[in-house]
Scaffold this motif. Structure first.
Motif, PDB file in Angstrom:
ATOM      1  N   CYS A 216       0.871  -1.171   0.000  1.00  0.00           N
ATOM      2  CA  CYS A 216       0.000   0.000   0.000  1.00  0.00           C
ATOM      3  C   CYS A 216       0.906   1.218   0.000  1.00  0.00           C
ATOM      4  O   CYS A 216       1.806   1.329   0.834  1.00  0.00           O
ATOM      5  CB  CYS A 216      -0.890  -0.005   1.238  1.00  0.00           C
ATOM      6  N   GLY A 217       0.722   2.124  -0.956  1.00  0.00           N
ATOM      7  CA  GLY A 217       1.611   3.279  -1.000  1.00  0.00           C
ATOM      8  C   GLY A 217       1.283   4.228  -2.121  1.00  0.00           C
ATOM      9  O   GLY A 217       0.175   4.242  -2.650  1.00  0.00           O
ATOM     10  N   ASP A 218       2.273   5.012  -2.515  1.00  0.00           N
ATOM     11  CA  ASP A 218       2.082   6.037  -3.532  1.00  0.00           C
ATOM     12  C   ASP A 218       3.369   6.182  -4.331  1.00  0.00           C
ATOM     13  O   ASP A 218       4.467   5.874  -3.841  1.00  0.00           O
ATOM     14  CB  ASP A 218       1.716   7.374  -2.873  1.00  0.00           C
ATOM     15  N   ILE A 219       3.230   6.644  -5.563  1.00  0.00           N
ATOM     16  CA  ILE A 219       4.365   6.989  -6.406  1.00  0.00           C
ATOM     17  C   ILE A 219       4.353   8.504  -6.560  1.00  0.00           C
ATOM     18  O   ILE A 219       3.479   9.062  -7.234  1.00  0.00           O
ATOM     19  CB  ILE A 219       4.299   6.306  -7.776  1.00  0.00           C
ATOM     20  N   VAL A 220       5.278   9.164  -5.903  1.00  0.00           N
ATOM     21  CA  VAL A 220       5.325  10.626  -5.917  1.00  0.00           C
ATOM     22  C   VAL A 220       6.105  11.074  -7.150  1.00  0.00           C
ATOM     23  O   VAL A 220       7.224  10.642  -7.380  1.00  0.00           O
ATOM     24  CB  VAL A 220       5.995  11.160  -4.643  1.00  0.00           C
ATOM     25  N   GLY A 221       5.475  11.945  -7.939  1.00  0.00           N
ATOM     26  CA  GLY A 221       6.124  12.453  -9.143  1.00  0.00           C
ATOM     27  C   GLY A 221       5.613  11.825 -10.415  1.00  0.00           C
ATOM     28  O   GLY A 221       6.132  12.100 -11.501  1.00  0.00           O
ATOM     29  N   ASP A 222       4.566  10.954 -10.306  1.00  0.00           N
ATOM     30  CA  ASP A 222       4.075  10.285 -11.505  1.00  0.00           C
ATOM     31  C   ASP A 222       2.958  11.042 -12.195  1.00  0.00           C
ATOM     32  O   ASP A 222       2.356  10.543 -13.137  1.00  0.00           O
ATOM     33  CB  ASP A 222       3.617   8.861 -11.178  1.00  0.00           C
ATOM     34  N   SER A 223       2.659  12.261 -11.741  1.00  0.00           N
ATOM     35  CA  SER A 223       1.658  13.092 -12.412  1.00  0.00           C
ATOM     36  C   SER A 223       2.217  14.500 -12.569  1.00  0.00           C
ATOM     37  O   SER A 223       3.103  14.919 -11.819  1.00  0.00           O
ATOM     38  CB  SER A 223       0.355  13.130 -11.600  1.00  0.00           C
ATOM     39  N   PRO A 224       1.704  15.253 -13.559  1.00  0.00           N
ATOM     40  CA  PRO A 224       2.200  16.621 -13.761  1.00  0.00           C
ATOM     41  C   PRO A 224       1.871  17.565 -12.621  1.00  0.00           C
ATOM     42  O   PRO A 224       2.406  18.674 -12.561  1.00  0.00           O
ATOM     43  CB  PRO A 224       1.499  17.057 -15.062  1.00  0.00           C
ATOM     44  N   PHE A 225       1.010  17.130 -11.693  1.00  0.00           N
ATOM     45  CA  PHE A 225       0.623  17.983 -10.572  1.00  0.00           C
ATOM     46  C   PHE A 225       1.519  17.783  -9.364  1.00  0.00           C
ATOM     47  O   PHE A 225       1.364  18.459  -8.354  1.00  0.00           O
ATOM     48  CB  PHE A 225      -0.842  17.713 -10.196  1.00  0.00           C
ATOM     49  N   GLU A 226       2.450  16.821  -9.441  1.00  0.00           N
ATOM     50  CA  GLU A 226       3.363  16.559  -8.350  1.00  0.00           C
ATOM     51  C   GLU A 226       4.782  16.900  -8.774  1.00  0.00           C
ATOM     52  O   GLU A 226       5.205  16.580  -9.881  1.00  0.00           O
ATOM     53  CB  GLU A 226       3.316  15.084  -7.943  1.00  0.00           C
ATOM     54  N   THR A 227       5.490  17.571  -7.908  1.00  0.00           N
ATOM     55  CA  THR A 227       6.888  17.884  -8.180  1.00  0.00           C
ATOM     56  C   THR A 227       7.741  17.349  -7.044  1.00  0.00           C
ATOM     57  O   THR A 227       7.324  17.333  -5.889  1.00  0.00           O
ATOM     58  CB  THR A 227       7.114  19.401  -8.305  1.00  0.00           C
ATOM     59  N   ILE A 228       8.915  16.882  -7.389  1.00  0.00           N
ATOM     60  CA  ILE A 228       9.859  16.427  -6.388  1.00  0.00           C
ATOM     61  C   ILE A 228      11.166  17.165  -6.612  1.00  0.00           C
ATOM     62  O   ILE A 228      11.442  17.642  -7.718  1.00  0.00           O
ATOM     63  CB  ILE A 228      10.079  14.905  -6.451  1.00  0.00           C
ATOM     64  N   PRO A 229      11.980  17.321  -5.588  1.00  0.00           N
ATOM     65  CA  PRO A 229      13.242  18.043  -5.749  1.00  0.00           C
ATOM     66  C   PRO A 229      14.233  17.244  -6.595  1.00  0.00           C
ATOM     67  O   PRO A 229      14.002  16.080  -6.927  1.00  0.00           O
ATOM     68  CB  PRO A 229      13.737  18.197  -4.309  1.00  0.00           C
ATOM     69  N   ASP A 230      15.338  17.885  -6.948  1.00  0.00           N
ATOM     70  CA  ASP A 230      16.406  17.218  -7.674  1.00  0.00           C
ATOM     71  C   ASP A 230      17.042  16.186  -6.753  1.00  0.00           C
ATOM     72  O   ASP A 230      17.753  16.536  -5.807  1.00  0.00           O
ATOM     73  CB  ASP A 230      17.435  18.251  -8.137  1.00  0.00           C
ATOM     74  N   LEU A 231      16.805  14.924  -7.016  1.00  0.00           N
ATOM     75  CA  LEU A 231      17.240  13.871  -6.104  1.00  0.00           C
ATOM     76  C   LEU A 231      18.739  13.620  -6.171  1.00  0.00           C
ATOM     77  O   LEU A 231      19.278  12.896  -5.321  1.00  0.00           O
ATOM     78  CB  LEU A 231      16.481  12.582  -6.404  1.00  0.00           C
ATOM     79  N   THR A 232      19.423  14.209  -7.138  1.00  0.00           N
ATOM     80  CA  THR A 232      20.880  14.076  -7.183  1.00  0.00           C
ATOM     81  C   THR A 232      21.556  15.052  -6.227  1.00  0.00           C
ATOM     82  O   THR A 232      22.776  14.977  -6.042  1.00  0.00           O
ATOM     83  CB  THR A 232      21.412  14.292  -8.608  1.00  0.00           C
ATOM     84  N   ASP A 233      20.778  15.961  -5.629  1.00  0.00           N
ATOM     85  CA  ASP A 233      21.289  16.846  -4.577  1.00  0.00           C
ATOM     86  C   ASP A 233      21.056  16.193  -3.215  1.00  0.00           C
ATOM     87  O   ASP A 233      20.330  15.206  -3.087  1.00  0.00           O
ATOM     88  CB  ASP A 233      20.583  18.202  -4.618  1.00  0.00           C
ATOM     89  N   TRP A 234      21.661  16.778  -2.171  1.00  0.00           N
ATOM     90  CA  TRP A 234      21.473  16.272  -0.815  1.00  0.00           C
ATOM     91  C   TRP A 234      20.065  16.582  -0.320  1.00  0.00           C
ATOM     92  O   TRP A 234      19.593  17.728  -0.431  1.00  0.00           O
ATOM     93  CB  TRP A 234      22.483  16.911   0.134  1.00  0.00           C
ATOM     94  N   HIS A 235      19.405  15.577   0.232  1.00  0.00           N
ATOM     95  CA  HIS A 235      18.083  15.748   0.839  1.00  0.00           C
ATOM     96  C   HIS A 235      17.964  14.833   2.051  1.00  0.00           C
ATOM     97  O   HIS A 235      18.655  13.814   2.148  1.00  0.00           O
ATOM     98  CB  HIS A 235      16.962  15.430  -0.152  1.00  0.00           C
ATOM     99  N   VAL A 236      17.058  15.223   2.961  1.00  0.00           N
ATOM    100  CA  VAL A 236      16.761  14.415   4.136  1.00  0.00           C
ATOM    101  C   VAL A 236      15.416  13.731   3.913  1.00  0.00           C
ATOM    102  O   VAL A 236      14.399  14.388   3.686  1.00  0.00           O
ATOM    103  CB  VAL A 236      16.711  15.268   5.415  1.00  0.00           C
TER     104      VAL A 236
END
Length: 331
Positions: free
Chosen positions: A195-215
């Motif tokens: 049970c879960g979600d895929i974040v970033g799979d729609s044009p209404f969702e944005t995620i940060p640049d994952l090649t940068d440092w994130h927590v």
């Protein structure tokens, strides 16, 4: 922490139910008859596990690194040979390296069916697992991910028995998506139901640049799970809800009636795992994928709430048909 066993054998009536329209994914549920949820422990979190990856070697009192094929034994979706030497610590960070071999190697490995299989491998990578197991609390990692077709970095938890699992993040779409999910083998077929979600799979969702440092943070409580990136909530779900889809949180009281619970809610203590898999098939690396590729980690931490008198660690179901046999108390 004081543990209270809440016997619900006279209070719960279960039946099969799926209510996909209320959920971000098709999450299987059970119905229950109930009139309250356990009391909350809303005390502060305290740090109980930490690795800042200082020095020049992995702390082998906290982690171990497997060799070979650790899952996906049919090699259909993932095909990579894990090697301890692909996990290194230097300059204040952990580095998990995925590499393409100049000459493919033949390896024989033991499957989950206790049979041996021999295959040709073109890629190596690294994986590490904690010795210690963890339950309710806050999981946290600061890291940056590699970009490239076919690379599959992940930070997750697993119990190794009943398929209790939390994917704090999976990333398998060239750093364009984050999978945040839970799993549990509630039908006892040997594999997790998720049970879960895929974040970033729609044009209404944005995620940060994952090649940068994130927590990346996951808060796991008895009744609620929340996933965050840099302190911003991205996905959450409650274990219990009513027929209208409204979440029921710890300490809530309501009329006796029919309610619902997620069947894929983790019910076991779990180890933490970091790995950089390499995908196979149509998602495998192509000519644009740069090797070696690195999944780099600044720190990993786990926090637990301070003890709470009267709080309930976990609900225990007794002699109820169709519930997972693994519903039980935890420390």
């Amino acid at each position: 922490m004081k543990t209270i066993i809440l016997s619900l054998s006279l209070l719960l009536i279960l039946f099969s139910y799926t209510k996909a329209q209320l959920l971000p994914q098709d999450c299987s549920e059970s119905g229950i008859l109930m009139n309250h949820t356990p009391e909350c422990n809303d005390h502060d979190f305290v740090l109980v596990f930490e690795d800042n990856f200082d020095g020049n070697s992995l702390d082998l009192t906290k982690w171990w690194t497997p060799t070979g094929v650790t899952r996906n034994f049919n090699l259909i979706d993932v095909k990579v040979w894990y090697k301890p030497e692909n996990v290194t610590v230097n300059n204040g960070t952990l580095k998990i390296k995925a590499d393409k071999l100049s000459s493919p190697e033949v390896h024989t490995f033991l499957t989950d069916q206790n049979t041996t299989t021999t295959a040709v491998f073109s890629y190596t990578s690294g994986e590490l697992k904690t010795f210690q197991k963890f339950y309710h609390g806050k999981f946290e990692i600061r890291c940056k991910l590699p970009a490239g077709q076919g690379l599959f970095p992940a930070f997750w938890t697993h119990d190794g028995l009943n398929q209790s699992e939390i994917d704090i993040f999976d990333n398998k779409q060239n750093v364009e998506q984050l999978i945040m999910a839970t799993g549990f083998d509630f039908d006892e077929d040997g594999s997790a139901n998720g049970c879960g979600d895929i974040v970033g799979d729609s044009p209404f969702e944005t995620i940060p640049d994952l090649t940068d440092w994130h927590v990346y943070t996951c808060i796991f409580d008895n009744d609620f799970i929340e996933w965050q990136v840099d302190g911003v909530p991205y996905f959450s779900y409650a274990r219990f809800h009513n027929s209208s889809g409204d979440a029921l949180y710890c300490g809530d009281e309501f009329e006796l009636g029919q309610y619902f619970q997620k069947k894929a809610y983790p019910l076991d203590k779990m180890i933490m795992i970091m790995n950089l898999a390499v995908l196979n098939g149509e998602d495998m690396p192509d000519e644009t994928t740069i090797f070696p590729a690195f999944y780099e980690v600044d720190y990993v931490r786990f926090y637990k709430r301070t003890p709470c008198d009267g709080c309930v660690n976990n609900i225990v179901y007794e002699n109820i048909e169709n519930l997972p046999s693994a519903t039980r108390t935890q420390e």
